[in-house]
Motif scaffolding. Sequence first.
Motif, mmCIF file in Angstrom:
data_model
loop_
_atom_site.group_PDB
_atom_site.id
_atom_site.type_symbol
_atom_site.label_atom_id
_atom_site.label_comp_id
_atom_site.label_asym_id
_atom_site.label_seq_id
_atom_site.Cartn_x
_atom_site.Cartn_y
_atom_site.Cartn_z
ATOM 1 N N UNK A 1 38.905 135.712 123.051
ATOM 2 C CA UNK A 1 39.409 135.393 124.384
ATOM 3 C C UNK A 1 39.324 136.660 125.247
ATOM 4 N N UNK A 2 39.141 136.430 126.533
ATOM 5 C CA UNK A 2 38.980 137.544 127.468
ATOM 6 C C UNK A 2 40.096 138.585 127.284
ATOM 7 N N UNK A 3 41.338 138.088 127.195
ATOM 8 C CA UNK A 3 42.473 139.023 127.143
ATOM 9 C C UNK A 3 42.576 139.748 125.804
ATOM 10 N N UNK A 4 41.799 139.278 124.791
ATOM 11 C CA UNK A 4 41.876 139.927 123.482
ATOM 12 C C UNK A 4 40.707 140.882 123.239
ATOM 13 N N UNK A 5 39.839 140.986 124.217
ATOM 14 C CA UNK A 5 38.583 141.709 123.992
ATOM 15 C C UNK A 5 38.818 143.126 123.466
ATOM 16 N N UNK A 6 39.673 143.832 124.138
ATOM 17 C CA UNK A 6 39.919 145.226 123.762
ATOM 18 C C UNK A 6 40.606 145.332 122.395
ATOM 19 N N UNK A 7 41.576 144.429 122.236
ATOM 20 C CA UNK A 7 42.330 144.410 120.974
ATOM 21 C C UNK A 7 41.395 144.159 119.795
ATOM 22 N N UNK A 8 40.510 143.156 119.931
ATOM 23 C CA UNK A 8 39.601 142.802 118.836
ATOM 24 C C UNK A 8 38.642 143.961 118.551
ATOM 25 N N UNK A 9 38.131 144.599 119.610
ATOM 26 C CA UNK A 9 37.196 145.729 119.425
ATOM 27 C C UNK A 9 37.885 146.828 118.618
ATOM 28 N N UNK A 10 39.108 147.067 118.982
ATOM 29 C CA UNK A 10 39.880 148.117 118.291
ATOM 30 C C UNK A 10 40.120 147.723 116.824
ATOM 31 N N UNK A 11 40.439 146.452 116.609
ATOM 32 C CA UNK A 11 40.701 145.970 115.243
ATOM 33 C C UNK A 11 39.459 146.095 114.390
ATOM 34 N N UNK A 12 38.322 145.728 114.979
ATOM 35 C CA UNK A 12 37.083 145.740 114.195
ATOM 36 C C UNK A 12 36.697 147.163 113.778
ATOM 37 N N UNK A 13 37.112 148.133 114.588
ATOM 38 C CA UNK A 13 36.882 149.533 114.202
ATOM 39 C C UNK A 13 37.566 149.838 112.869
ATOM 40 N N UNK A 14 38.678 149.162 112.664
ATOM 41 C CA UNK A 14 39.478 149.433 111.458
ATOM 42 C C UNK A 14 39.038 148.616 110.254
#
Length: 441
Positions: free
Chosen positions: A368-381
């Motif tokens: 979702x648009x509002x989760x974009x940053x959160x997901x990118x950060x999570x995937x780094x981990x």
Amino acid sequence: MTITRFAPSPTGYLHIGNLRTALFNYLIAARDGGSFILRIDDTDPARSKEEYVEAIKQDLAWLGLKWDRLERQSARLPRYEEVAQKLRDMGRLYECFETPTELDLKRKKQLNMGKPPVYDRSALKLSEEERARLREERGPGHWRFRLDHARIEWQDGILGDLSIDAASVSDPVLIRGDGQFLYTLASVVDDIDFAITHVVRGSDHVTNTAVQIQIMQALGATPPHFAHHSLLTGPEGEALSKRLGTLALRDLRARGIEPMALLSLLARLGSSRPVELADSLEEIARGFELSSFGAAPTKFDEADLLPLTAHHLAAQPYEAVRERIAALGVPEGIAPEFWDVTRENITVLDDLADWWKLVREGAEPLVAEEDREFVAQALELLPAPPYGPDSWSAWTKAVKEATGRKGRALFMPLRKALTGKDHGPDMARLMPLLQKLRARS
Ligand code: GLU
């Protein structure tokens, strides 16, 4: 000993209405430790097709409705002739020469006069010479059974006490002008010869039953117990025949409906007992009671088969589906675990293909648009596969610490990022199966 039969005409594919008949007869025999005969009613060579005989056998085999004996009417023509001659000798079978047009005219006249359109038996009044002349002019006649004009009564296994005035029924044609034996005679001869004890069939056969009881009695036989089930309608009460094409058993099979779902539903639909998903035909047979069925038309909704199919599948151990999972290309090594993790998340077995694709290829992440940053950060981990039983909790814990998110706001975007879906199996169990992540590429 209880002996029943299912007697389809091989003029088309079996449909849901046929199944009801087949199942009831099967269950009565199974419950009583009796015998179930598959009888192919193929006295009509123009309409019967070998391809349908095969299809009928395949459909019954798919459902597990095993027959103990197979009979074909086309192999018994000399026997029907023998019995026909006996009826002739007794004066119960008489030759008639009316054409269909003449009969139609007679019927119209009777209706105009407010009389029931029952055959007037004029052929009985023909002299030997008149018959010879008509035979010469028109070819061999057709043969009718002379009914005894009395009331025909029986205790129907579903409809209760029935009584039909034989005078309200036309003398039935048993043999056509071209020599073809009709079902009415062939069925009686078979039911006697095979010592059939119970006949369940659709309520469209009630008049046939009356007539057949008289033929049996004329032949000195004791009629079997008859029961007539109501006809199935669509969910709104509409005639099912309009939709028969879509309700062929093979179509339901192609749509992924499981036999146990179909059998469990049909064994109870229209009865006073609730539909319960059974594990086996033996279980269904044990409690089967014809008298629990009502006479009213029975509504059938194909949609009811889906939840039953899903419940049935969810309860299956791996062994029961092993071959079908292998057919989807799932390797033996991972298949039992794959099945265990996914079986509660499918409606039909083919839905596994989707989960298998996810496991093997990964899915397009759903973000979702509002989760974009959160997901990118999570995937780094997120480490690369392979994953183990603790990978999901370790990862989500790390993401929680890094982002401060928790609960659904934490878990749902991560599920959607890895699987491309907002629902599915327990992630802790699914993750060790994931072989590739598209989210990372
Ligand atoms: N062939 C007949 C039918 O399909 C059989 C009826 C019966 O069970 O006697 O309608």
